[in-house]
Structure formats: structure tokens, C-alpha cells
Write a protein that holds these residues in place. Structure first.
Motif, PDB file in Angstrom:
ATOM      1  N   TYR A 185      -8.191   4.606   4.384  1.00  0.00           N
ATOM      2  CA  TYR A 185      -9.107   4.800   3.264  1.00  0.00           C
ATOM      3  C   TYR A 185      -8.289   4.754   1.978  1.00  0.00           C
ATOM      4  CZ  TYR A 185     -11.640   7.366  -0.310  1.00  0.00           C
ATOM      5  OH  TYR A 185     -12.222   7.739  -1.485  1.00  0.00           O
ATOM      6  N   VAL A 186      -8.811   4.086   0.970  1.00  0.00           N
ATOM      7  CA  VAL A 186      -8.180   4.111  -0.349  1.00  0.00           C
ATOM      8  C   VAL A 186      -9.272   4.013  -1.417  1.00  0.00           C
ATOM      9  CG1 VAL A 186      -7.764   1.621  -0.586  1.00  0.00           C
ATOM     10  CG2 VAL A 186      -6.255   3.227  -1.721  1.00  0.00           C
ATOM     11  N   SER A 187      -9.064   4.734  -2.504  1.00  0.00           N
ATOM     12  CA  SER A 187      -9.984   4.686  -3.632  1.00  0.00           C
ATOM     13  C   SER A 187      -9.442   3.716  -4.672  1.00  0.00           C
ATOM     14  CB  SER A 187     -10.126   6.073  -4.268  1.00  0.00           C
ATOM     15  OG  SER A 187     -10.887   5.973  -5.462  1.00  0.00           O
ATOM     16  N   SER A 188     -10.329   2.954  -5.292  1.00  0.00           N
ATOM     17  CA  SER A 188      -9.921   2.039  -6.357  1.00  0.00           C
ATOM     18  C   SER A 188      -9.417   2.789  -7.578  1.00  0.00           C
ATOM     19  CB  SER A 188     -11.094   1.144  -6.749  1.00  0.00           C
ATOM     20  OG  SER A 188     -11.484   0.379  -5.652  1.00  0.00           O
ATOM     21  N   GLU A 189      -9.683   4.083  -7.631  1.00  0.00           N
ATOM     22  CA  GLU A 189      -9.168   4.902  -8.729  1.00  0.00           C
ATOM     23  C   GLU A 189      -7.675   5.185  -8.561  1.00  0.00           C
ATOM     24  OE1 GLU A 189     -11.849   8.134  -8.043  1.00  0.00           O
ATOM     25  OE2 GLU A 189     -13.107   7.538  -9.724  1.00  0.00           O
ATOM     26  N   GLU A 190      -7.142   4.906  -7.370  1.00  0.00           N
ATOM     27  CA  GLU A 190      -5.742   5.170  -7.076  1.00  0.00           C
ATOM     28  C   GLU A 190      -4.843   4.270  -7.926  1.00  0.00           C
ATOM     29  OE1 GLU A 190      -2.648   6.765  -6.136  1.00  0.00           O
ATOM     30  OE2 GLU A 190      -4.274   7.522  -4.893  1.00  0.00           O
ATOM     31  N   LEU A 191      -4.038   4.876  -8.764  1.00  0.00           N
ATOM     32  CA  LEU A 191      -3.187   4.104  -9.664  1.00  0.00           C
ATOM     33  C   LEU A 191      -2.170   3.253  -8.916  1.00  0.00           C
ATOM     34  CD1 LEU A 191      -2.617   6.676 -12.546  1.00  0.00           C
ATOM     35  CD2 LEU A 191      -4.196   4.733 -12.477  1.00  0.00           C
ATOM     36  N   LEU A 192      -1.712   3.706  -7.760  1.00  0.00           N
ATOM     37  CA  LEU A 192      -0.756   2.917  -6.979  1.00  0.00           C
ATOM     38  C   LEU A 192      -1.335   1.570  -6.555  1.00  0.00           C
ATOM     39  CD1 LEU A 192       0.732   5.670  -4.643  1.00  0.00           C
ATOM     40  CD2 LEU A 192       1.909   4.498  -6.511  1.00  0.00           C
ATOM     41  N   ASP A 197       3.904  -3.388  -1.457  1.00  0.00           N
ATOM     42  CA  ASP A 197       5.243  -2.843  -1.233  1.00  0.00           C
ATOM     43  C   ASP A 197       5.139  -1.743  -0.180  1.00  0.00           C
ATOM     44  OD1 ASP A 197       6.967  -0.346  -2.139  1.00  0.00           O
ATOM     45  OD2 ASP A 197       8.043  -2.127  -2.833  1.00  0.00           O
ATOM     46  N   GLU A 198       6.112  -1.634   0.716  1.00  0.00           N
ATOM     47  CA  GLU A 198       6.075  -0.638   1.798  1.00  0.00           C
ATOM     48  C   GLU A 198       6.025   0.784   1.264  1.00  0.00           C
ATOM     49  OE1 GLU A 198       5.668   1.094   5.365  1.00  0.00           O
ATOM     50  OE2 GLU A 198       5.597  -1.057   5.045  1.00  0.00           O
ATOM     51  N   ALA A 199       6.732   1.065   0.185  1.00  0.00           N
ATOM     52  CA  ALA A 199       6.732   2.419  -0.382  1.00  0.00           C
ATOM     53  C   ALA A 199       5.347   2.773  -0.920  1.00  0.00           C
ATOM     54  CB  ALA A 199       7.786   2.536  -1.483  1.00  0.00           C
ATOM     55  N   ILE A 200       4.716   1.835  -1.602  1.00  0.00           N
ATOM     56  CA  ILE A 200       3.362   2.064  -2.118  1.00  0.00           C
ATOM     57  C   ILE A 200       2.407   2.260  -0.953  1.00  0.00           C
ATOM     58  CG2 ILE A 200       1.411   0.991  -3.318  1.00  0.00           C
ATOM     59  CD1 ILE A 200       3.460  -0.336  -5.182  1.00  0.00           C
ATOM     60  N   PHE A 201       2.513   1.404   0.059  1.00  0.00           N
ATOM     61  CA  PHE A 201       1.637   1.513   1.222  1.00  0.00           C
ATOM     62  C   PHE A 201       1.809   2.862   1.911  1.00  0.00           C
ATOM     63  CE2 PHE A 201       0.523   1.131   5.654  1.00  0.00           C
ATOM     64  CZ  PHE A 201      -0.756   0.628   5.561  1.00  0.00           C
ATOM     65  N   SER A 202       3.038   3.301   2.067  1.00  0.00           N
ATOM     66  CA  SER A 202       3.299   4.596   2.713  1.00  0.00           C
ATOM     67  C   SER A 202       2.640   5.737   1.962  1.00  0.00           C
ATOM     68  CB  SER A 202       4.802   4.848   2.817  1.00  0.00           C
ATOM     69  OG  SER A 202       5.370   3.941   3.713  1.00  0.00           O
ATOM     70  N   ASP A 203       2.712   5.695   0.640  1.00  0.00           N
ATOM     71  CA  ASP A 203       2.058   6.728  -0.175  1.00  0.00           C
ATOM     72  C   ASP A 203       0.535   6.673  -0.012  1.00  0.00           C
ATOM     73  OD1 ASP A 203       4.498   7.628  -1.088  1.00  0.00           O
ATOM     74  OD2 ASP A 203       4.332   6.678  -3.067  1.00  0.00           O
ATOM     75  N   LEU A 204      -0.025   5.469  -0.043  1.00  0.00           N
ATOM     76  CA  LEU A 204      -1.471   5.315   0.125  1.00  0.00           C
ATOM     77  C   LEU A 204      -1.914   5.769   1.515  1.00  0.00           C
ATOM     78  CD1 LEU A 204      -1.986   1.839  -1.589  1.00  0.00           C
ATOM     79  CD2 LEU A 204      -2.692   4.069  -2.485  1.00  0.00           C
ATOM     80  N   PHE A 205      -1.142   5.448   2.535  1.00  0.00           N
ATOM     81  CA  PHE A 205      -1.472   5.852   3.897  1.00  0.00           C
ATOM     82  C   PHE A 205      -1.437   7.374   4.040  1.00  0.00           C
ATOM     83  CE2 PHE A 205      -0.206   6.900   8.273  1.00  0.00           C
ATOM     84  CZ  PHE A 205      -1.337   6.451   8.925  1.00  0.00           C
ATOM     85  N   ALA A 206      -0.417   8.012   3.471  1.00  0.00           N
ATOM     86  CA  ALA A 206      -0.315   9.477   3.549  1.00  0.00           C
ATOM     87  C   ALA A 206      -1.509  10.135   2.875  1.00  0.00           C
ATOM     88  CB  ALA A 206       0.989   9.944   2.903  1.00  0.00           C
ATOM     89  N   LYS A 207      -1.904   9.610   1.733  1.00  0.00           N
ATOM     90  CA  LYS A 207      -3.073  10.162   1.036  1.00  0.00           C
ATOM     91  C   LYS A 207      -4.341   9.929   1.854  1.00  0.00           C
ATOM     92  CE  LYS A 207      -5.108  10.604  -3.475  1.00  0.00           C
ATOM     93  NZ  LYS A 207      -5.043  10.233  -4.882  1.00  0.00           N
TER      94      LYS A 207
END
Length: 136
Positions: free
Chosen positions: A72-79, A4-14
Motif C-alpha cells: 500500500y502507498v499513498s500518493s501523498e507520500e513525498l518519497l 531506488d531500493e532505499a526508497i522502496f524499503s521505506d515505502l514498504f516499511a510504512k
């Protein structure tokens, strides 16, 4: 569930925040330089295995910070829990990311299969960390 774009945006910002923080660290581990030497020489995935606290996350973040078009994303990320690695990677490729960094992949079921399928399709270099990496 598809990315989802909203989830992706949050992951990208992090991702951008964490890469920025890692960029402030001057010390780089030996492995950072070994991986850096291999960039451009191979299309292989780059995996880092090791126990907690050995520097896997910082190494991935420092590499991601150095490379253009990286996320970068961690598998611990709940999103990320509602999306498969395969779908996440495909979405990142669609958005133009050519360097995808996945941390702590061992926490995700079927990670090896999904990373291999994504790698086989090409379009991006994959970097990941895990406590152990199975033989394929």
C-alpha cells in the motif's frame, strides 16, 4: 527517476505498519465486502471514488492487509514524488507483489494513463482510490 531500493524499503516499511494498524479495526464498510466478492472473478482494476472521510483509505488498507503479496502507498507520500506510478508498479511486480494499492491517486499528474498502462501489462492487480475517477 527510476525506483531506488532505499526508497522502496521505506515505502514498504510504512505499508506494513499502516496495514497492521488497519488490521486492528474490526468494522468494515459495505464496499469492502463488495470488492472482496469480486476478487478472483475479474482482472479489472478496482477503484474507489468518494469524498474525504468516507473510508477509502481504511478500505484499501483492510483489503491490502487481507491479501498476500500486497503493498500500500499513498500518493501523498513525498518519497513517491520522485518516481512515476508506472515505475513504482513495475518495481513492485519485479519484487513479487501481486496486489498493489495506491491511495489518493488524483494527487498525481497522469495517474489514469500510468495505471492503465501498468494494468494492461498484467502481473499484478491494482487497487486505487481517488476523489473522482475519469471515464476511460
Amino acid at each position: 527517476m527510476v525506483m531506488d531500493e532505499a526508497i522502496f524499503s521505506d515505502l514498504f516499511a510504512k505499508s506494513e505498519r499502516l496495514k497492521g494498524e488497519a488490521g486492528k479495526r474490526e468494522k468494515k464498510r459495505f464496499l469492502y465486502f463488495e470488492i472482496e466478492k469480486q476478487l478472483g472473478k475479474t482482472q479489472a482494476m478496482h477503484g474507489i471514488a468518494g469524498l474525504r472521510g468516507v473510508g477509502k483509505t481504511i478500505t484499501l488498507l483492510q483489503l491490502a492487509n487481507k491479501m498476500a503479496d500486497s503493498i500500500y502507498v499513498s500518493s501523498e507520500e513525498l518519497l513517491l514524488r520522485s518516481v512515476s506510478f508506472y515505475d513504482f508498479i513495475a518495481y513492485c511486480k519485479q519484487k513479487g507483489f501481486t496486489n498493489i494499492f495506491l491511495d489518493e491517486v488524483h494527487l498525481y499528474p497522469e495517474w489514469a494513463l500510468e495505471l492503465k498502462a501498468s494494468h494492461d501489462e498484467g502481473g499484478a492487480k491494482l487497487f486505487f482510490s481517488a476523489i473522482t475517477i475519469p471515464a476511460c
